[in-house]
Structures are given as C-alpha cells and as structure tokens.
Design a protein around this motif. Sequence first.
Motif, PDB file in Angstrom:
ATOM      1  N   ALA A 145       0.819  -1.205   0.000  1.00  0.00           N
ATOM      2  CA  ALA A 145       0.000   0.000   0.000  1.00  0.00           C
ATOM      3  C   ALA A 145       0.858   1.262   0.000  1.00  0.00           C
ATOM      4  CB  ALA A 145      -0.945   0.009   1.193  1.00  0.00           C
ATOM      5  N   GLN A 146       2.049   1.189   0.600  1.00  0.00           N
ATOM      6  CA  GLN A 146       2.943   2.332   0.681  1.00  0.00           C
ATOM      7  C   GLN A 146       4.079   2.280  -0.340  1.00  0.00           C
ATOM      8  OE1 GLN A 146       2.426   4.993   2.711  1.00  0.00           O
ATOM      9  NE2 GLN A 146       0.510   3.995   3.319  1.00  0.00           N
ATOM     10  N   ASN A 147       4.091   1.253  -1.183  1.00  0.00           N
ATOM     11  CA  ASN A 147       5.152   1.078  -2.177  1.00  0.00           C
ATOM     12  C   ASN A 147       6.532   1.166  -1.538  1.00  0.00           C
ATOM     13  OD1 ASN A 147       3.458   0.769  -4.481  1.00  0.00           O
ATOM     14  ND2 ASN A 147       3.166   2.991  -4.577  1.00  0.00           N
ATOM     15  N   THR A 148       6.691   0.462  -0.435  1.00  0.00           N
ATOM     16  CA  THR A 148       7.905   0.538   0.356  1.00  0.00           C
ATOM     17  C   THR A 148       8.474  -0.857   0.627  1.00  0.00           C
ATOM     18  OG1 THR A 148       7.160   2.570   1.438  1.00  0.00           O
ATOM     19  CG2 THR A 148       8.918   1.347   2.514  1.00  0.00           C
ATOM     20  N   VAL A 149       9.797  -0.974   0.565  1.00  0.00           N
ATOM     21  CA  VAL A 149      10.485  -2.208   0.910  1.00  0.00           C
ATOM     22  C   VAL A 149      11.455  -1.911   2.049  1.00  0.00           C
ATOM     23  CG1 VAL A 149      12.303  -1.866  -0.822  1.00  0.00           C
ATOM     24  CG2 VAL A 149      11.798  -4.174   0.023  1.00  0.00           C
ATOM     25  N   TYR A 150      11.610  -2.879   2.960  1.00  0.00           N
ATOM     26  CA  TYR A 150      12.464  -2.720   4.129  1.00  0.00           C
ATOM     27  C   TYR A 150      13.528  -3.813   4.158  1.00  0.00           C
ATOM     28  CZ  TYR A 150       8.367  -0.048   5.667  1.00  0.00           C
ATOM     29  OH  TYR A 150       7.314   0.836   5.744  1.00  0.00           O
ATOM     30  N   LEU A 151      14.627  -3.523   4.824  1.00  0.00           N
ATOM     31  CA  LEU A 151      15.654  -4.522   5.073  1.00  0.00           C
ATOM     32  C   LEU A 151      16.098  -4.389   6.522  1.00  0.00           C
ATOM     33  CD1 LEU A 151      17.380  -6.772   3.722  1.00  0.00           C
ATOM     34  CD2 LEU A 151      19.178  -5.042   3.470  1.00  0.00           C
ATOM     35  N   GLN A 152      15.708  -5.355   7.350  1.00  0.00           N
ATOM     36  CA  GLN A 152      16.141  -5.410   8.738  1.00  0.00           C
ATOM     37  C   GLN A 152      17.451  -6.173   8.788  1.00  0.00           C
ATOM     38  OE1 GLN A 152      14.812  -4.076  11.638  1.00  0.00           O
ATOM     39  NE2 GLN A 152      16.675  -4.856  12.607  1.00  0.00           N
ATOM     40  N   MET A 153      18.508  -5.532   9.282  1.00  0.00           N
ATOM     41  CA  MET A 153      19.838  -6.122   9.324  1.00  0.00           C
ATOM     42  C   MET A 153      20.266  -6.293  10.776  1.00  0.00           C
ATOM     43  SD  MET A 153      21.724  -4.055   6.202  1.00  0.00           S
ATOM     44  CE  MET A 153      21.651  -2.487   7.080  1.00  0.00           C
ATOM     45  N   ASP A 154      20.449  -7.531  11.196  1.00  0.00           N
ATOM     46  CA  ASP A 154      20.876  -7.857  12.552  1.00  0.00           C
ATOM     47  C   ASP A 154      22.224  -8.560  12.514  1.00  0.00           C
ATOM     48  OD1 ASP A 154      17.468  -8.829  13.192  1.00  0.00           O
ATOM     49  OD2 ASP A 154      18.416  -6.914  13.710  1.00  0.00           O
ATOM     50  N   SER A 155      22.902  -8.600  13.659  1.00  0.00           N
ATOM     51  CA  SER A 155      24.203  -9.259  13.783  1.00  0.00           C
ATOM     52  C   SER A 155      25.162  -8.802  12.691  1.00  0.00           C
ATOM     53  CB  SER A 155      24.030 -10.782  13.735  1.00  0.00           C
ATOM     54  OG  SER A 155      23.183 -11.228  14.769  1.00  0.00           O
ATOM     55  N   LEU A 156      25.252  -7.503  12.506  1.00  0.00           N
ATOM     56  CA  LEU A 156      26.065  -6.949  11.432  1.00  0.00           C
ATOM     57  C   LEU A 156      27.550  -7.231  11.634  1.00  0.00           C
ATOM     58  CD1 LEU A 156      24.119  -3.642  10.922  1.00  0.00           C
ATOM     59  CD2 LEU A 156      24.640  -5.289   9.110  1.00  0.00           C
ATOM     60  N   LYS A 157      28.240  -7.464  10.516  1.00  0.00           N
ATOM     61  CA  LYS A 157      29.662  -7.764  10.496  1.00  0.00           C
ATOM     62  C   LYS A 157      30.399  -6.711   9.674  1.00  0.00           C
ATOM     63  CE  LYS A 157      28.591 -12.720  10.383  1.00  0.00           C
ATOM     64  NZ  LYS A 157      28.771 -13.985   9.623  1.00  0.00           N
ATOM     65  N   PRO A 158      31.697  -6.522   9.911  1.00  0.00           N
ATOM     66  CA  PRO A 158      32.454  -5.560   9.108  1.00  0.00           C
ATOM     67  C   PRO A 158      32.340  -5.816   7.607  1.00  0.00           C
ATOM     68  CG  PRO A 158      33.725  -6.163  11.027  1.00  0.00           C
ATOM     69  CD  PRO A 158      32.508  -7.062  11.016  1.00  0.00           C
ATOM     70  N   GLU A 159      32.245  -7.074   7.202  1.00  0.00           N
ATOM     71  CA  GLU A 159      32.131  -7.395   5.784  1.00  0.00           C
ATOM     72  C   GLU A 159      30.790  -7.000   5.175  1.00  0.00           C
ATOM     73  OE1 GLU A 159      32.377 -11.502   7.930  1.00  0.00           O
ATOM     74  OE2 GLU A 159      33.080  -9.451   8.268  1.00  0.00           O
ATOM     75  N   ASP A 160      29.841  -6.555   5.999  1.00  0.00           N
ATOM     76  CA  ASP A 160      28.574  -6.029   5.489  1.00  0.00           C
ATOM     77  C   ASP A 160      28.706  -4.575   5.042  1.00  0.00           C
ATOM     78  OD1 ASP A 160      26.991  -8.380   5.944  1.00  0.00           O
ATOM     79  OD2 ASP A 160      26.922  -7.856   8.077  1.00  0.00           O
ATOM     80  N   THR A 161      29.838  -3.953   5.321  1.00  0.00           N
ATOM     81  CA  THR A 161      30.062  -2.561   4.940  1.00  0.00           C
ATOM     82  C   THR A 161      29.972  -2.411   3.423  1.00  0.00           C
ATOM     83  OG1 THR A 161      31.449  -2.085   6.863  1.00  0.00           O
ATOM     84  CG2 THR A 161      31.700  -0.655   4.949  1.00  0.00           C
ATOM     85  N   ALA A 162      29.101  -1.519   2.966  1.00  0.00           N
ATOM     86  CA  ALA A 162      28.871  -1.319   1.541  1.00  0.00           C
ATOM     87  C   ALA A 162      27.859  -0.201   1.341  1.00  0.00           C
ATOM     88  CB  ALA A 162      28.349  -2.604   0.891  1.00  0.00           C
ATOM     89  N   VAL A 163      27.709   0.217   0.096  1.00  0.00           N
ATOM     90  CA  VAL A 163      26.591   1.072  -0.281  1.00  0.00           C
ATOM     91  C   VAL A 163      25.437   0.150  -0.646  1.00  0.00           C
ATOM     92  CG1 VAL A 163      25.708   2.808  -1.873  1.00  0.00           C
ATOM     93  CG2 VAL A 163      28.081   2.930  -1.083  1.00  0.00           C
ATOM     94  N   TYR A 164      24.290   0.363  -0.030  1.00  0.00           N
ATOM     95  CA  TYR A 164      23.118  -0.471  -0.270  1.00  0.00           C
ATOM     96  C   TYR A 164      22.138   0.256  -1.184  1.00  0.00           C
ATOM     97  CZ  TYR A 164      24.546  -3.872   3.213  1.00  0.00           C
ATOM     98  OH  TYR A 164      25.223  -4.855   3.901  1.00  0.00           O
ATOM     99  N   TYR A 165      21.693  -0.432  -2.235  1.00  0.00           N
ATOM    100  CA  TYR A 165      20.784   0.127  -3.221  1.00  0.00           C
ATOM    101  C   TYR A 165      19.473  -0.650  -3.235  1.00  0.00           C
ATOM    102  CZ  TYR A 165      25.080   2.154  -5.182  1.00  0.00           C
ATOM    103  OH  TYR A 165      26.265   2.829  -5.372  1.00  0.00           O
ATOM    104  N   CYS A 166      18.350   0.051  -3.300  1.00  0.00           N
ATOM    105  CA  CYS A 166      17.088  -0.644  -3.480  1.00  0.00           C
ATOM    106  C   CYS A 166      16.730  -0.662  -4.957  1.00  0.00           C
ATOM    107  CB  CYS A 166      15.962  -0.032  -2.643  1.00  0.00           C
ATOM    108  SG  CYS A 166      15.231   1.488  -3.270  1.00  0.00           S
ATOM    109  N   ASN A 167      15.926  -1.635  -5.332  1.00  0.00           N
ATOM    110  CA  ASN A 167      15.540  -1.852  -6.720  1.00  0.00           C
ATOM    111  C   ASN A 167      14.059  -2.195  -6.791  1.00  0.00           C
ATOM    112  OD1 ASN A 167      15.073  -4.332  -8.785  1.00  0.00           O
ATOM    113  ND2 ASN A 167      16.447  -2.817  -9.714  1.00  0.00           N
ATOM    114  N   ALA A 168      13.405  -1.731  -7.844  1.00  0.00           N
ATOM    115  CA  ALA A 168      12.009  -2.082  -8.089  1.00  0.00           C
ATOM    116  C   ALA A 168      11.813  -2.423  -9.551  1.00  0.00           C
ATOM    117  CB  ALA A 168      11.079  -0.938  -7.691  1.00  0.00           C
ATOM    118  N   TYR A 169      11.104  -3.497  -9.801  1.00  0.00           N
ATOM    119  CA  TYR A 169      10.734  -3.911 -11.155  1.00  0.00           C
ATOM    120  C   TYR A 169       9.301  -3.458 -11.347  1.00  0.00           C
ATOM    121  CZ  TYR A 169      10.578  -7.061 -15.229  1.00  0.00           C
ATOM    122  OH  TYR A 169      10.496  -7.599 -16.489  1.00  0.00           O
ATOM    123  N   LEU A 170       9.080  -2.426 -12.185  1.00  0.00           N
ATOM    124  CA  LEU A 170       7.768  -1.810 -12.260  1.00  0.00           C
ATOM    125  C   LEU A 170       7.346  -1.463 -13.679  1.00  0.00           C
ATOM    126  CD1 LEU A 170       8.114   1.507 -12.761  1.00  0.00           C
ATOM    127  CD2 LEU A 170       8.890   1.417 -10.390  1.00  0.00           C
TER     128      LEU A 170
END
Length: 121
Positions: free
Chosen positions: A74-99
């Motif tokens: 309904a809100q055209n929104t996507v979420y990413l809950q990230m737990d137990s983060l590690k140094p190797e998770d360091t990055a630029v995160y991009y969202c994508n939509a196929y529309l």
Amino acid sequence: QVQLVESGGGLVQPGGSLRLSCAASGSGFRINAMGWYRQAPGKERELVATINPIGSANYADSVKGRFTISRDNAQNTVYLQMDSLKPEDTAVYYCNAYLRLNSGSVYSYYWGQGTQVTVSS
C-alpha cells in the motif's frame, strides 16, 4: 518520474542492527518485485535479498539468518532489517524495483541512489 529513496543507513558497531527503508514516490505505476543490492569498495554489485508481490523472499547465502526483507504494498515501500552486522557487510546499499507505468505495458528496473552502511568499532 518515478523515484526510489532509501533511508536508514549509517555507522554501527559489529553485532549491531540497522533497518533500511526504500519508498517509491509518485503515482501511475505498478510494482512487481523489489529488492536490495550492495556494493563494497573494489567489488561488483551483488544481490542481498528480493521479495515478490505476495511476500516470497530470496536471500544471498552471506546474509541468511541475519537479514529480513519485507514490503508494504500500500505504501510502495520495501524494508531490510539487518541484525548481527559484520564488518564485511560494509557497503553502499541500493534498493531496486521492477515496475510498469500505467500508461505502458513493459516492465523495467529502477534504482535508488544508495545509502552507506558502515560496520566498524
């Protein structure tokens, strides 16, 4: 035109958590799948997680059990809950939509500008 805007990135200590959000702004379009990708320095962009319109999700092996993707259609929104983060998770995160635009019949991919996630003590 259609815009995807990410939020929620930042600096967090190893073992910590972050929640990323991405909202598609505007109207006159229909979204199919949505997803999250990331790109670390010196590496190619890689899939993190995807989710279809009814909530079926796929995850990269490196984040299974730690990350959770969800969406609010309904809100055209996507979420990413990230737990137990590690140094190797360091990055630029991009969202994508196929529309598809309501005025057309062809689906295409749209990308957000990205949000920095840094995991460090």
